[in-house]
Design a protein around this motif. Structure first.
Motif, short mmCIF file in Angstrom:
data_model
loop_
_atom_site.label_atom_id
_atom_site.label_comp_id
_atom_site.label_asym_id
_atom_site.label_seq_id
_atom_site.Cartn_x
_atom_site.Cartn_y
_atom_site.Cartn_z
N THR A 1 0.66 -1.13 -0.01
CA THR A 1 -0.03 0.18 -0.09
C THR A 1 0.90 1.29 0.08
N LEU A 2 2.01 1.31 0.69
CA LEU A 2 2.79 2.31 0.97
C LEU A 2 3.82 2.63 -0.12
N GLU A 3 4.04 1.48 -0.83
CA GLU A 3 5.32 1.57 -1.88
C GLU A 3 5.04 1.33 -3.23
N CYS A 4 3.76 1.32 -3.70
CA CYS A 4 3.11 1.00 -4.89
C CYS A 4 3.08 2.07 -5.94
N GLY A 5 3.52 3.26 -5.37
CA GLY A 5 3.36 4.59 -6.08
C GLY A 5 2.26 5.45 -6.25
N GLN A 6 1.45 5.25 -5.14
CA GLN A 6 0.23 6.34 -4.85
C GLN A 6 0.41 7.22 -3.90
N ILE A 7 1.43 7.23 -3.18
CA ILE A 7 1.79 8.25 -2.11
C ILE A 7 3.20 8.04 -2.06
N PHE A 8 3.90 9.23 -1.98
CA PHE A 8 5.37 9.54 -2.33
C PHE A 8 6.17 10.12 -1.08
N ARG A 9 5.54 10.58 -0.03
CA ARG A 9 6.15 10.89 1.10
C ARG A 9 6.03 9.79 2.35
N ASN B 1 13.87 0.66 9.42
CA ASN B 1 13.92 -0.79 9.65
C ASN B 1 12.79 -1.80 9.47
N ASP B 2 12.05 -1.32 10.66
CA ASP B 2 10.74 -2.19 10.78
C ASP B 2 9.66 -1.21 10.94
N TYR B 3 9.60 -0.27 10.48
CA TYR B 3 8.37 0.75 10.46
C TYR B 3 8.54 1.75 9.46
N TYR B 4 7.44 2.38 9.08
CA TYR B 4 7.37 3.37 8.26
C TYR B 4 7.19 4.81 8.97
N ILE B 5 7.58 5.81 8.61
CA ILE B 5 7.00 7.24 8.88
C ILE B 5 6.29 7.74 7.78
N VAL B 6 5.10 8.32 8.13
CA VAL B 6 4.19 9.03 7.13
C VAL B 6 3.66 10.15 7.57
N PRO B 7 3.99 11.41 6.83
CA PRO B 7 3.25 12.56 7.42
C PRO B 7 1.91 12.43 6.90
N TYR B 8 0.91 13.02 7.69
CA TYR B 8 -0.36 12.79 7.29
C TYR B 8 -1.15 14.15 8.06
N LYS B 9 -1.72 14.94 7.02
CA LYS B 9 -2.13 16.24 7.48
C LYS B 9 -1.33 16.90 8.71
N GLY B 10 -1.89 17.12 9.79
CA GLY B 10 -0.95 17.92 10.69
C GLY B 10 -0.31 17.29 11.48
N SER B 11 0.02 15.77 11.38
CA SER B 11 0.38 14.93 12.01
C SER B 11 1.52 14.00 11.63
N ILE C 1 -5.03 4.58 -1.07
CA ILE C 1 -5.03 5.21 0.05
C ILE C 1 -6.08 6.37 -0.37
N LYS C 2 -6.34 7.16 0.85
CA LYS C 2 -7.28 8.25 0.58
C LYS C 2 -6.51 9.47 1.16
N MET C 3 -5.76 10.27 0.34
CA MET C 3 -5.03 11.59 0.98
C MET C 3 -5.91 12.70 0.79
N GLU C 4 -5.38 13.69 1.37
CA GLU C 4 -5.91 15.42 1.06
C GLU C 4 -5.90 15.46 -0.34
N PRO C 5 -7.05 15.93 -0.76
CA PRO C 5 -7.13 16.28 -2.29
C PRO C 5 -5.97 17.27 -2.63
N TYR C 6 -5.85 18.46 -2.06
CA TYR C 6 -4.76 19.57 -2.15
C TYR C 6 -3.48 18.68 -2.39
N GLU C 7 -2.99 18.08 -1.47
CA GLU C 7 -1.84 17.47 -1.61
C GLU C 7 -1.93 16.47 -2.45
N ALA C 8 -2.75 15.86 -2.74
CA ALA C 8 -2.89 14.71 -4.24
C ALA C 8 -2.70 15.41 -5.31
#
Length: 279
Positions: A18-26, A31-41, A103-110
């Motif tokens: 889900t995170l690596e197929c090229g729909q979301i880029f940040r 090593n054993d987890y992902y960090i993903v900025p999401y809205k204000g968090s 994924i359902k990201m923020e439209p403006y960011e998308a």
DNA sequence: TGACAGGAAAATA
DNA sequence: TATTTTCCTGTC
């Protein structure tokens, strides 16, 4: 790593796909987890079998909201059955990429993400989005590193032309400057309740946005699961495996006619499959 | 180092 | 209206 909170997964789900197929880029892989900025968090995400664990830094993100963001709420068995009923030839694709969610990201960011995607590799898109976040976004401390949030339209409005030139958008730079000037998050929020066709029409009216990018924004920004973006890969796959050809614009309509309300999932399955077997 | 990948706008028919 | 050409950067 097991993080603070968890969600039990009832259907096939793959965080990595889900995170690596090229729909979301940040997405920052550790090593054993992902960090993903999401809205204000900023989210930390990890998966162990049918358990998704997570931690939220900054503004609270509810379990439901996280589920929506990652497509966990999509009923994948229903979607897959629907697609098979529409066209059995989807079977090998769907079989191969089990667990991929839209994924359902923020439209403006998308919108900005996919405007940056034009004639660019995933690596280049990420690079540009990271530069943009670093020069305009809010820094955020997560453990011992700094993660930048995706900038708001207000923050982007403060950028100078020299800042923007760092993105190396070439002749498309003027389209992006125009975009920042003309649109804000509000313009995207106010069309969320409108029909698919009206959203598409609005997106196509943005300079620098054509059919393919419009459908990416519809799919990943507005959660319109019947969108069907056609890039060169999908075009090749439709020719090779489904025997249909034509202009990308036409293929978008043909794909939607075949796969109906879950065309977006069909498109992602085909895309993920063909990219793996062609690299 | 030159060929190639990549999608929308502009030009052309 | 539909098809072809042009535009630019990064990669190998």
């Amino acid at each position: 790593m097991r993080l603070q909170n968890s969600i039990e997964l009832k259907e096939p789900f793959s965080l990595a796909q889900t995170l690596e197929c090229g729909q979301i880029f940040r997405v920052f892989k550790r090593n054993d987890y992902y960090i993903v900025p999401y809205k204000g968090s900023v989210l930390k995400l990890a998966q162990h079998r049918n358990m998704l664990s997570y931690e939220v830094f900054g503004k609270e993100v509810s379990k439901t909201e996280l589920g929506n963001f990652l497509g966990i709420t999509h009923s994948i068995s229903e979607i897959n059955q629907y697609l098979l009923n529409r066209d059995k030839r989807i079977l090998p694709f769907l079989d191969y990429v089990k667990g991929l969610r839209i994924i359902k990201m923020e439209p403006y960011e998308a919108a900005i993400s996919f405007i940056f995607s034009i004639q660019s590799s995933i690596k280049l898109i990420s690079k540009r989005l990271n530069i943009l976040s670093e020069i305009a976004g809010r820094p955020f401390k997560v453990d011992d590193e700094i993660i930048f949030l995706f900038p708001t339209s207000k923050e982007l409005g403060k950028l100078s032309n020299r800042d923007i030139s760092l993105l190396r958008l070439g002749f498309r730079e003027k389209f992006f400057r125009e975009f920042i000037e003309k649109y804000s998050e509000k313009d995207f929020e106010k069309i969320t309740s409108k029909s698919f066709e009206e959203k598409e029409k609005f997106l196509l009216s943005i300079r620098g946005v054509g059919k393919k990018v419009a459908h990416c924004i519809l799919l990943f920004g507005f959660g319109e699961l019947s969108a069907f973006p056609v890039d060169v890969w999908i075009k090749r796959a439709l020719e090779c495996y489904f025997g249909i050809s034509g202009s990308p614009k036409k293929l978008t309509e043909e794909g939607r006619a075949i796969f109906g309300k879950f065309s977006g999932y069909a498109q992602e399955y085909i895309y993920a499959y063909i990219r793996v077997f062609n690299s």
